[in-house]
Design a protein around this motif. Structure first.
Motif, PDB file in Angstrom:
ATOM      1  N   ASN A  40       7.076 -35.633  24.782  1.00 59.67           N
ATOM      2  CA  ASN A  40       6.462 -35.804  25.309  1.00 59.67           C
ATOM      3  C   ASN A  40       6.590 -34.053  25.977  1.00 59.67           C
ATOM      4  O   ASN A  40       8.166 -34.211  26.220  1.00 59.67           O
ATOM      5  CB  ASN A  40       7.168 -36.499  26.334  1.00 59.67           C
ATOM      6  N   LYS A  42       6.388 -32.743  28.580  1.00 61.65           N
ATOM      7  CA  LYS A  42       6.925 -32.486  30.151  1.00 61.65           C
ATOM      8  C   LYS A  42       8.275 -32.547  29.928  1.00 61.65           C
ATOM      9  O   LYS A  42       8.733 -32.123  31.052  1.00 61.65           O
ATOM     10  CB  LYS A  42       6.087 -33.326  31.239  1.00 61.65           C
ATOM     11  N   GLU A  45       9.948 -29.031  29.037  1.00 65.59           N
ATOM     12  CA  GLU A  45       9.921 -28.789  29.823  1.00 65.59           C
ATOM     13  C   GLU A  45      10.406 -28.665  30.847  1.00 65.59           C
ATOM     14  O   GLU A  45      11.050 -27.158  31.568  1.00 65.59           O
ATOM     15  CB  GLU A  45       8.600 -28.461  30.210  1.00 65.59           C
TER      16      GLU A  45
END
Length: 199
Positions: A40, A42, A45
């Protein structure tokens, strides 16, 4: 048995020395989630913004930790062997203890995930056989041509299917000898050690 890591994996795990122990614990949770649900970006990040590093660095750290945990779980290495394997990385004592705690806490779950991800192969259920012999034909009056016809019944996840195989006796005898050699090989201590580590 010690776990041998490549220089690349050591470099990825080296990032763990620059972060807090709570972050390493969170990376361990993310690594197990990575195994369950996949990557994933995200998450990487978000963690990268909090730690002021690149998302790629976070991803490499999590992947390195995931590799360490999966390989250790796959090989079922003992607590002492895991500690010795991690000692070669040159981490501080506190980080070594945290990695050991992560390994021991998630070992069973990781093995279950790996077991679910492994392909299920067909299993032997039954075998029927028939010997056909052609004694002659129109062109040759005295010809003996034996053929073995085998019907192999397989079971895969409750679904039963069968395969029909045809061979001559010489090839069948060769297959039998090869299988007997394989069974003898399984009795050696080296193979038993490998099988014990696979389970």
């Amino acid at each position: 048995m010690l776990l041998v890591l490549s220089d690349e994996h050591k470099e990825h795990l080296g990032f763990l020395t620059r972060v807090d122990s709570s972050v390493v614990g969170e990376f361990g949770r993310i690594a197990v989630e990575f195994l369950k649900k996949g990557s994933n970006p995200k998450i990487y990040e978000g963690a990268a913004r909090k730690l002021n590093v690149s998302a790629e660095t976070v991803q490499h750290g999590v992947e390195g930790l995931m590799y360490l945990l999966t390989e250790s779980s796959k090989l079922m290495i003992s607590e002492v062997d895991f500690q010795d394997s991690v000692l070669t990385l040159g981490f501080p004592e506190e980080l070594n203890a945290l990695l050991l705690q992560l390994y021991l806490g998630n070992r069973k779950e990781i093995r279950n995930i790996l077991k679910e991800l492994s392909p299920s192969l067909p299993r032997y259920h039954n075998l029927e056989w028939r010997l056909d012999v052609q004694l002659a034909n129109r062109a040759l009056r005295q010809q003996i041509k034996p053929v073995m016809i085998l019907k192999l019944h397989l079971d895969q996840n409750g679904d039963k299917n069968s395969k029909i195989l045809q061979t001559d006796p010489a090839t069948l005898i060769h297959i039998i000898h090869q299988l007997e050699k394989a069974l003898e090989e399984m009795k050696t201590s080296h193979c038993r050690r490998i099988v014990r580590n696979i389970k």
